[in-house]
Write a protein that holds these residues in place. Structure first.
Motif, PDB file in Angstrom:
ATOM      1  N   GLY A  41       0.785  -1.345  -0.090  1.00 38.82           N
ATOM      2  CA  GLY A  41       0.075  -0.160  -0.033  1.00 38.82           C
ATOM      3  C   GLY A  41       0.936   1.147  -0.033  1.00 38.82           C
ATOM      4  O   GLY A  41       0.505   2.470   0.523  1.00 38.82           O
ATOM      5  N   GLY A  42       1.982   1.054  -0.632  1.00 33.19           N
ATOM      6  CA  GLY A  42       2.860   2.426  -0.955  1.00 33.19           C
ATOM      7  C   GLY A  42       3.821   2.457   0.392  1.00 33.19           C
ATOM      8  O   GLY A  42       4.641   3.526   0.200  1.00 33.19           O
ATOM      9  N   GLU A  43       3.561   1.477   1.384  1.00 34.37           N
ATOM     10  CA  GLU A  43       4.735   1.744   2.401  1.00 34.37           C
ATOM     11  C   GLU A  43       6.145   1.296   2.007  1.00 34.37           C
ATOM     12  O   GLU A  43       6.299   0.389   1.569  1.00 34.37           O
ATOM     13  CB  GLU A  43       4.331   1.147   3.774  1.00 34.37           C
ATOM     14  N   ASP A  44       7.046   2.022   2.603  1.00 40.38           N
ATOM     15  CA  ASP A  44       8.516   1.786   2.193  1.00 40.38           C
ATOM     16  C   ASP A  44       9.029   0.630   3.281  1.00 40.38           C
ATOM     17  O   ASP A  44       9.022   0.832   4.373  1.00 40.38           O
ATOM     18  CB  ASP A  44       9.300   2.807   2.061  1.00 40.38           C
ATOM     19  N   SER A  48      15.906   2.359   7.142  1.00 40.21           N
ATOM     20  CA  SER A  48      17.225   2.951   6.979  1.00 40.21           C
ATOM     21  C   SER A  48      17.392   4.420   7.581  1.00 40.21           C
ATOM     22  O   SER A  48      16.512   4.955   7.246  1.00 40.21           O
ATOM     23  CB  SER A  48      17.800   2.905   5.459  1.00 40.21           C
ATOM     24  N   GLY A  49      18.406   4.882   7.876  1.00 33.58           N
ATOM     25  CA  GLY A  49      18.635   6.384   8.485  1.00 33.58           C
ATOM     26  C   GLY A  49      17.974   6.317   9.647  1.00 33.58           C
ATOM     27  O   GLY A  49      17.553   5.313  10.370  1.00 33.58           O
ATOM     28  N   THR A  50      17.565   7.589   9.946  1.00 34.51           N
ATOM     29  CA  THR A  50      16.830   7.931  11.075  1.00 34.51           C
ATOM     30  C   THR A  50      15.490   8.294  11.121  1.00 34.51           C
ATOM     31  O   THR A  50      15.030   8.763   9.968  1.00 34.51           O
ATOM     32  CB  THR A  50      17.422   9.307  11.680  1.00 34.51           C
ATOM     33  N   ILE A  51      14.646   7.496  11.953  1.00 34.68           N
ATOM     34  CA  ILE A  51      13.186   7.724  12.026  1.00 34.68           C
ATOM     35  C   ILE A  51      13.016   9.010  12.891  1.00 34.68           C
ATOM     36  O   ILE A  51      13.277   8.873  14.081  1.00 34.68           O
ATOM     37  CB  ILE A  51      12.844   6.168  12.421  1.00 34.68           C
ATOM     38  N   GLU A  52      12.595   9.864  12.251  1.00 28.82           N
ATOM     39  CA  GLU A  52      12.330  11.215  12.995  1.00 28.82           C
ATOM     40  C   GLU A  52      10.732  11.465  13.364  1.00 28.82           C
ATOM     41  O   GLU A  52      10.439  12.614  13.973  1.00 28.82           O
ATOM     42  CB  GLU A  52      12.807  12.229  12.097  1.00 28.82           C
ATOM     43  N   GLU A  53       9.955  10.675  12.986  1.00 29.31           N
ATOM     44  CA  GLU A  53       8.538  10.818  13.662  1.00 29.31           C
ATOM     45  C   GLU A  53       8.215   9.288  13.846  1.00 29.31           C
ATOM     46  O   GLU A  53       8.387   8.254  13.499  1.00 29.31           O
ATOM     47  CB  GLU A  53       7.813  11.337  12.611  1.00 29.31           C
ATOM     48  N   ASP A  54       6.961   9.204  14.883  1.00 32.31           N
ATOM     49  CA  ASP A  54       6.464   8.143  15.242  1.00 32.31           C
ATOM     50  C   ASP A  54       6.131   7.101  13.973  1.00 32.31           C
ATOM     51  O   ASP A  54       5.496   7.868  12.998  1.00 32.31           O
ATOM     52  CB  ASP A  54       5.135   8.474  15.990  1.00 32.31           C
ATOM     53  N   ARG A  55       6.443   5.997  14.137  1.00 30.31           N
ATOM     54  CA  ARG A  55       6.257   5.130  12.921  1.00 30.31           C
ATOM     55  C   ARG A  55       5.561   3.779  13.602  1.00 30.31           C
ATOM     56  O   ARG A  55       6.219   3.274  14.552  1.00 30.31           O
ATOM     57  CB  ARG A  55       7.347   4.907  12.020  1.00 30.31           C
ATOM     58  N   GLN A  56       4.718   3.184  12.750  1.00 34.03           N
ATOM     59  CA  GLN A  56       4.077   1.719  13.291  1.00 34.03           C
ATOM     60  C   GLN A  56       4.154   0.891  11.894  1.00 34.03           C
ATOM     61  O   GLN A  56       3.653   1.356  10.926  1.00 34.03           O
ATOM     62  CB  GLN A  56       2.616   1.925  13.886  1.00 34.03           C
ATOM     63  N   LEU A  57       4.805   0.048  12.159  1.00 36.65           N
ATOM     64  CA  LEU A  57       5.007  -1.075  11.117  1.00 36.65           C
ATOM     65  C   LEU A  57       3.944  -1.864  10.762  1.00 36.65           C
ATOM     66  O   LEU A  57       2.705  -1.798  11.585  1.00 36.65           O
ATOM     67  CB  LEU A  57       6.255  -1.837  11.317  1.00 36.65           C
ATOM     68  N   ASP A  58       3.814  -2.655   9.670  1.00 37.16           N
ATOM     69  CA  ASP A  58       2.772  -3.376   9.128  1.00 37.16           C
ATOM     70  C   ASP A  58       3.144  -4.852   9.343  1.00 37.16           C
ATOM     71  O   ASP A  58       4.018  -5.379   8.496  1.00 37.16           O
ATOM     72  CB  ASP A  58       2.454  -2.940   7.897  1.00 37.16           C
TER      73      ASP A  58
END
Length: 944
Positions: A41-44, A48-58
């Protein structure tokens, strides 16, 4: 100095049934190819690199780590249950949570989160958390990897939550001196929760704490090549429920600690090694408190190379025990707690070759059809409760080859059982090791081309705990048969504890050289030798019990070859069919400490060059006199209730371990000793019949703490007798009352223990019991009685007992305080009533009848005079004889005595005299006619 641990696998180590296996990379599924970036659905899906905002994986996506992945301060990375993250290989690939960042791993038991590399072990950097808690390294210090910063002053800091996480293949090299760990915790605070983590196949540490205060619970660590658990820089949190297993060579430790001692706490730590190694190393000034620790299979338990010592490592409330023979088995943590992280093995038929670690499933009944070989480098793990059923015949057996390993994890409540499918003979279990044997190195066994023997006397071939082998002994060739358990050149690193071999056509256990030690061995009805050794075995056998109720067996022990003087301790052997106890062939010998032999025609045979001097028993040469008696072992069948308990048919079991009520409509049989264990009550309703095989090995005994409730009535008494009219062992009760023999004394039969300080103890109740045909020979000096009362207390009630036609005494009291009312004795060949060791109870309403010549007495008393009381005692003889004999200093008070037909009324061969025997308030007098008892034979009309 490092101390060696005698590798004692188990005891409480595998207390529960293990339903899963520990897999290696060889069994891992092939990595699933990474989905392309932008999938789902378009999620990368590339991290890699720095995660700079809240993120929930699928969780429906598989994610790829490409380079360093950093969770920035103020950001939370949420990873749902079932998510799989696959890292590219190389030391620049890892996932790190920076100071102020958070991770929320939401795995579950059914759907853990998995992080692994797309390569082999040691190819990525694992998971790192950087916190703001205190560390002796200071504040805002730089980690050894990636310039990461950690350390502060907030010990309650939270870096998030980790639940049900599996980390595989970590340990990538950072520099020449450094590698990544599976889970690295840099100054992580106690506000972080970490629960249920498995770290598998890492090439450096499993988990390492760099200071901080974080607590971790439920961690599983498998085959991490450096330290499974490591801490430094003053970590002072807790680690609860940790299980470490190593089946690979050259790992470092299960625990390494370094730096200052902030005394972290570990609760429930179990460490297992099949390759020796070191358990715990405390460097510099480090220390810890461990509550519940089990260590199995390690060459060395502890190493203190710095300034700390055993006092700084507190284990179960005491300084670490650095003795060579120290054993730690107090942790109940076992692999079943981590079933969520290991692969279950399914399938019924065992393969011909096991080439990788394999763990069976106790819910599956496995079969053997042909030879099953555990190859070098593989471990076959058999959890508690597993059953393996073999086809019968020579080609069917289970063998562990040199370099292979077996881990049988039976428990007392769920033993592992191996048997044939039709009751015919099969090949049993064989273990081939690399220890020394006089046959040489890499020699060929008598079966299947198996190779054994080497130079490593401390090698481990694994662990065997609570194993039952049945129906073994298939024919190999004209000269040889399989044994139950065959140990070919097996080393002392192997632990074997609690093995029962039942109904084998050849030997029960045979040692072909080697140094292996065995504890708690039970052999029943083995047709050749119950215990056999040759080729210079030099190990120990401790706590062994052999019983034979079949004709034609060979020996309880046969030894052959050179004398490497193995040690056997606490060895009891019983036969109801005569035979030979111990045979020392050629130059063989042994040292036996505590030995009881009952019912054998011959105790010893020395057909070779050795003699009694080569067989040392209880500190002296073997006594070959015809009347030699050995009764110093306290080992009895109750030690093996796990293998013999439970009433499943009309045959009474060897051990009754729970309350059991018989059925009066069934005629029960006794074949071998039947022991009512401590805590159990055997209830026998009125009218029940128990028919015993004749011979020394057949009797019913109530052990200390056990109880019997015989509920006979005048119209339906309980009856116990032999099947053929020949003598058997009768009924024995062992109590905790006082006796001049002391406390926990050893009886003259079967290693039974009796005597204590509780004179009011109850061993149950006996009402209306008939005992017939008792008096089997125990040894040259002793025979069974009808009713034998060893230190039985006054809380026991015994009313209306008849002993008829016994070859020894009717009733005998060995100390104690028990009272008996209504006793009938007819034609007992020795003494109708006998007491010794200071019995001081009462005997009321007794009738003794003698119609056969050659009996001893109506009453014989021996030992000190504790002045028991007898009332209304009637004895009649039609064949003369002695009425009452008082040996040594014994005496009694009798009120109401009738003696009729005895040539001699009283005999005082010791230091006592008529004054010590008071009858109707006067000294005993040979010239007096005694007719004052009111007891008559008609009082016992209830006897059928």
């Amino acid at each position: 100095m490092m101390k060696k641990l005698i590798k004692f696998l188990g005891l409480a180590l595998f207390a529960g049934a293990l339903f899963v296996g520990c897999s290696s990379d060889d069994n891992d599924p092939a990595p699933t190819p990474n989905p392309p970036p932008g999938g789902g659905g378009g999620e990368d899906t590339t991290l890699s690199g720095t995660i700079e905002e809240d993120r929930q994986l699928d969780a429906s996506q598989q994610y790829t780590i490409d380079g360093s992945v950093l969770v920035a301060s103020g950001v939370t990375l949420t990873i749902p249950a079932g998510t799989e993250i696959v890292s590219n290989t190389g030391s620049d690939n890892y996932l790190a949570v920076l100071q102020g960042g958070n991770i929320d791993i939401q795995g579950t038991e059914a759907n853990p989160v998995v992080m692994r590399s797309n390569g082999t072990a040691g190819t990525w950097g694992g998971l790192l958390l950087c916190g703001n808690a205190t560390t002796t390294a200071g504040e805002n210090v730089t980690a050894e990897v990636g310039g990461l910063v950690y350390g502060g002053s907030d010990d309650a800091d939270s870096s998030g939550n980790i639940d049900y996480l599996i980390i595989r293949d970590a340990g990538a090299v950072i520099s020449g001196d450094s590698q990544f760990n599976g889970l690295s915790l840099y100054a992580v605070g106690s506000g972080t929760t970490i629960d249920n983590v498995a770290i598998i196949n890492g090439t450096d540490d499993g988990i390492e704490f760099f200071g901080g205060t974080v607590n971790v619970s439920n961690i599983y660590l498998e085959n991490n090549l450096d330290d499974a658990i490591d801490w430094t820089e003053g970590w002072n949190g807790t680690l609860s429920t940790a299980y470490v297993i190593n089946t690979v060579e050259n790992f470092s430790t299960i625990v390494e600690a370094d730096g200052v001692n902030n005394n972290p706490t570990i609760d429930g730590l179990t460490g297992i090694s099949s390759t020796g190694g070191l358990a715990i190393q405390m460097k510099n000034a480090s220390g810890a408190t461990i509550n519940g620790f089990t260590a199995t299979g390690f060459q060395d338990l502890f190493d203190f190379p710095g300034t700390s010592g055993p006092a700084e490592l507190q284990i179960d409330g005491a300084d670490a025990n650095t003795a060579d023979d120290a054993v730690y088995a107090s942790s109940q943590t076992n692999a079943s707690l981590f079933a969520w992280a290991t692969e279950a093995i399914v399938g019924g038929q065992l393969p011909a070759n096991i080439t990788a670690d394999l763990t069976l499933d106790p819910t599956v009944e496995y079969t053997i059809s042909g030879a099953v070989l555990v190859n070098s480098g593989a471990t076959l793990t058999i959890p508690a409760g597993t059953q393996i059923v073999s086809e019968s015949g020579t080609a069917n057996y289970l063998a562990v080859l040199q370099g292979g390993s077996i881990d049988i994890q039976g428990t007392s409540t769920s033993p592992v059982e191996m048997r044939s499918d039709d009751g015919g003979d099969w090949g049993g279990l064989l273990v081939c090791g690399n220890a020394t044997t006089t046959a040489g190195e890499n020699v060929t066994a008598e079966v299947g081309g198996l190779v054994y023997g080497g130079s490593d006397d401390t090698e481990s071939s694994g662990s065997i705990q609570y194993l039952i082998l049945r129906n073994t002994g298939a024919q190999i060739n004209a000269d040889s048969q399989f044994n139950g358990l065959s140990l070919y050149g097996v080393g002392s690193g192997t632990t074997i504890d609690n093995v029962a071999v039942i109904e084998g056509a050849d030997d029960g256990i045979e040692f072909f050289g080697g140094t292996v030690n065995v504890t708690n061995f039970y052999a029943e009805n083995i047709e050749d030798d119950a215990i056999d050794w040759t080729e210079g075995w030099s190990g120990t056998l401790d706590v062994a019990y052999v019983v034979n109720t079949i004709q034609g067996f060979s020996t309880a022990v046969e030894a052959d070859g050179v004398n490497n003087n193995p040690t056997v301790s606490n060895f009891t052997a019983i036969s109801s069919t005569g035979g030979l106890a111990i045979q020392m062939k050629n130059a063989s010998g042994a040292t036996i400490t505590n030995f009881t032999a009952t019912g054998f025609d011959d105790l010893f045979d020395f057909p070779g060059t050795s003699g009694p001097a080569e067989l040392q028993i209880d500190g002296a040469d073997a006594n070959t006199a015809d009347d030699a008696v050995y009764a110093s072992s306290q080992t009895n069948a109750s030690n093996f209730a796990w293998a013999t308990g439970g009433l499943t048919s009309e045959v009474l079991p060897a051990n009754i371990t729970a309350d059991t009520t018989l059925d009066a409509a069934v005629i029960y049989t006794i074949s071998g000793p039947v022991l009512v264990n401590s805590g159990a009550t055997l209830t026998i309703p009125e009218g029940t019949e128990i028919v015993s095989a004749s011979g020394t090995a057949n009797y019913l005994a109530v052990l200390q703490g056990g109880a019997i409730d015989i509920q006979g009535s005048a119209t339906s008494p309980v009856e116990m007798r032999s099947e053929d009219g020949e003598p058997w062992g009768g009924l024995l009760i062992c109590g905790n009352a006082t006796t001049t023999a002391g406390e926990n004394a050893t009886a003259e039969v079967g290693g039974l223990i009796y005597g204590g300080d509780n004179d009011t103890e109850s061993s149950g109740n006996i009402d209306y019991l008939i005992l017939r045909d008792t008096g089997a020979q125990i040894n040259a000096d002793s025979q069974f009685n009808g009713l034998t009362l060893y230190a039985v207390g006054s809380g026991t009630t015994i009313d209306n007992v008849a002993c008829i036609g016994g070859a020894d005494d009717g009733i005998e009291f060995f100390g104690g305080t028990v009272n008996v009312t209504g006793f009938y004795a007819e034609d007992l060949e020795d003494d109708s009533v006998d007491w010794t060791e200071g019995w001081n109870g009462t005997l009321a309403d007794t009738f003794v009848k003698h119609t056969i010549a050659g009996f001893s007495t109506a009453i014989e008393a021996d030992g000190i005079n504790a002045n028991p009381t007898l009332t209304n005692f009637t004895a009649e003889s039609s064949v003369g004889g002695v009425g009452i004999q008082m040996k040594n200093a014994s005496g009694a008070t009798i009120t109401g005595l009738s003696l009729t037909g005895y040539a001699t009324q009283f005999d005082f061969p010791g230091t006592s005299g008529p004054a010590e025997l008071q009858i109707d308030s006067a000294d005993a007098n040979e010239a007096t006619t005694y007719t004052s008892s009111t007891t008559v034979e008609a009082d016992f009309d209830w006897i059928n």
